[in-house]
Design an enzyme around this catalytic site. Structure first.
Site, PDB file in Angstrom:
ATOM      1  N   LYS A 112       3.158 -47.605 -44.733  1.00 19.59           N
ATOM      2  CA  LYS A 112       2.980 -48.976 -44.288  1.00 19.59           C
ATOM      3  C   LYS A 112       1.518 -49.302 -43.965  1.00 19.59           C
ATOM      4  O   LYS A 112       0.695 -48.407 -43.795  1.00 19.59           O
ATOM      5  CB  LYS A 112       3.884 -49.256 -43.079  1.00 19.59           C
ATOM      6  CG  LYS A 112       5.378 -49.009 -43.369  1.00 19.59           C
ATOM      7  CD  LYS A 112       5.942 -49.991 -44.377  1.00 19.59           C
ATOM      8  CE  LYS A 112       7.257 -49.573 -44.999  1.00 19.59           C
ATOM      9  NZ  LYS A 112       8.437 -49.698 -44.173  1.00 19.59           N
TER      10      LYS A 112
HETATM   11  C1  LIG Z   1       9.947 -49.487 -44.027  1.00 19.62           C
HETATM   12  C2  LIG Z   1      10.934 -50.559 -43.792  1.00 19.62           C
HETATM   13  C3  LIG Z   1      11.903 -50.483 -42.775  1.00 19.62           C
HETATM   14  C4  LIG Z   1      12.172 -49.243 -41.986  1.00 19.62           C
HETATM   15  O1  LIG Z   1      11.090 -48.636 -41.433  1.00 19.62           O
HETATM   16  P1  LIG Z   1      11.162 -47.053 -41.107  1.00 19.62           P
HETATM   17  O2  LIG Z   1      10.045 -46.888 -40.137  1.00 19.62           O
HETATM   18  O3  LIG Z   1      10.932 -46.342 -42.385  1.00 19.62           O
HETATM   19  O4  LIG Z   1      12.491 -46.798 -40.494  1.00 19.62           O
HETATM   20  C5  LIG Z   1      12.690 -51.577 -42.542  1.00 19.62           C
HETATM   21  N1  LIG Z   1      12.588 -52.682 -43.277  1.00 19.62           N
HETATM   22  C6  LIG Z   1      11.703 -52.792 -44.277  1.00 19.62           C
HETATM   23  C7  LIG Z   1      11.631 -54.060 -45.048  1.00 19.62           C
HETATM   24  C8  LIG Z   1      10.862 -51.718 -44.582  1.00 19.62           C
HETATM   25  O5  LIG Z   1      10.022 -51.813 -45.603  1.00 19.62           O
END
Ligand SMILES: *Cc1c(COP(=O)(O)O)cnc(C)c1O
Length: 443
Positions: A198
């Site tokens: 991210k």
């Molecule tokens: C990455 C993501 C999540 C979940 O995040 P994690 O930290 O991997 O649990 C939820 N929603 C979206 C749209 C994502 O891209």
């Protein structure tokens, strides 16, 4: 004289060494991680890095309160629990997202309901939201997909009219803005992911923001087993008052996220500059559809999405097959491209089988016992389905990659689009496009 594409034995435009990986680790990361190691404090709901991250993320977004969690998924689940979503409630989200936007509802014994997307922004189509609302709907989870804010004004208006909670899934959109407002601060609660891929990575982890003190306090309880804290001694009293989980973050990911936060705007700006360059150049190629950003939004390009249109490219080919052919040819040119979601979320097996807890039909069975049925048909989400057939992600737009790399990527697109016949001849080759794990530090 047609050029030989790499897929038919020619020389690739790009080398793997043209790409630099994400995330970027600097001395800021080393310094803060060393602070943790030197402190000897590795965990704790009120430990120094965790607390500082919460303070700094609240300040960055302008939210009153922030809690850090083990993941974005945990933050989403905590948010639904904090607003009081429960068994048999329906929670609406977008058909084009990551599974967690929907599975968080299942984790709360609630039932996910999907809304199709807007064909230009790929975000939940607010025009289709109202039709999905029933007397059981409790919350809406708009997702700021790939870094672009969802159209929050109409979503908020419809949600308020029907008395629904709004939980923003901003897991892909750290720093994105909608009409001058930070995403995550528009609904009742905003959630972010800190996973490796991210825009704000901490390894793993999540963030939960709200202006509402009740949701903050509920969130704190839910994050730590539902255990009450003694008001006088501030100690845990090992007396759970509500159902909670173990969603506390740790000091090392929190320290990393803090160091990354120091560079978030600068690194988002690199993504934006790279994306704008690609959009400017790729829009000149008939048949390539770059991502759209409405003027009232700041897009932070977690992903750079392009779609392909065979008709506009002057080729007679079924659109899905055309995308596959172009994707494979680009990949062989050394461009790291490939799909993320391959189908609308409601088309996934879990929604087809509706096998939930313990392989039973729960939570769906809760409402099906009352004669309410749920059917998840990909054909009910034609815009999301068409997108999934025709898009690919152009990887590598993150810092420290810059315009030099973008130019080579554009060159690869031009080469492939000037030789589409060759690309189509190899549409069935056993080639598997996608980012290599290492690009995102996970190889
Ligand atoms: C990455 C993501 C999540 C979940 O995040 P994690 O930290 O991997 O649990 C939820 N929603 C979206 C749209 C994502 O891209």
């Amino acid at each position: 004289m047609p050029e030989k594409l790499a897929i038919s034995g020619g020389t690739p435009v790009l080398q793997r060494s043209d790409y630099q990986n994400w995330p970027i680790i600097t001395d800021d990361d080393r310094r803060l991680v060393n602070e943790v190691l030197d402190s000897g404090i590795l965990a704790g709901g009120t430990a120094p890095q965790v607390t500082a991250l919460e303070r700094e993320w609240a300040a960055y977004t302008g939210a009153k309160h922030c809690l850090t969690t083990t993941s974005g998924t945990a933050a989403l689940h905590m948010a639904l629990a904090a607003v009081g979503v429960g068994p048999g409630d329906e929670v609406i989200t977008s058909a084009f997202t990551f599974l967690a936007s929907a599975s968080c509802a299942l984790h709360q014994n609630a039932i996910p309901v999907f809304v199709d997307i807007d064909p230009r922004t790929y975000n939940m189509d607010p025009g289709k939201l109202e039709a999905a609302i029933t007397e059981r709907t409790k919350a809406v989870i708009p997702v700021h997909i790939q870094g672009l804010p969802a159209d929050m004004d109409p979503i908020m208006e419809i949600a308020r009219k029907h008395g629904l909670f709004v939980i923003e899934d901003a897991c892909q959109a750290h720093g994105a803005m909608y009409k001058g407002r930070m995403v995550g601060t528009i609904g009742d609660i905003g959630t972010f992911s800190l996973n490796n891929y991210k825009n704000l990575p901490g390894g793993e982890g999540g963030l939960f923001i709200t202006d509402n003190e009740v949701y903050l306090k509920k969130g704190m309880l839910i994050r730590c087993f539902g255990d009450e804290i003694d008001e006088v001694s501030h100690r845990r009293i090992y007396n759970a008052s509500i159902l909670g989980y173990m969603y506390r973050n740790q000091e090392l990911p929190a320290a990393l996220a803090r160091a990354q936060l120091m560079h978030l705007d600068e690194r988002n700006n690199v993504r934006i500059a790279n994306a704008n360059f690609l959009t400017q150049e790729l829009s000149k190629i008939p048949g390539v559809i770059p991502p759209y950003c409405p003027p009232e939004c700041k897009h932070v390009y977690f992903f750079y999405n392009v779609r392909f249109d065979p008709e506009a490219a002057g080729v007679e080919c079924e659109p899905r097959r055309f995308r596959i052919a172009v994707e494979k040819a680009l990949y062989k040119e050394g461009a790291l491209v490939g799909q993320w979601q391959t189908m609308p979320v409601p088309a996934q097996d879990i929604f087809q089988s509706k096998l939930g807890y313990g392989g039973s039909h729960y939570p769906w069975a809760l409402n099906e016992a009352k004669g309410i049925t749920y059917e998840y048909r990909a054909d009910d989400y034609p815009v999301a389905k068409e997108l999934c057939d025709t898009y690919t992600i152009v990887h590598g737009i993150h810092a420290p990659n810059g315009i030099e790399l973008m130019k080579k990527i554009v060159q690869a697109f031009h080469k492939v689009f000037a030789n589409l016949g060759q690309a189509l001849d190899h549409a069935d080759d056993p080639i598997y496009p996608g980012a290599d794990g290492k690009l995102y530090g996970a190889g």
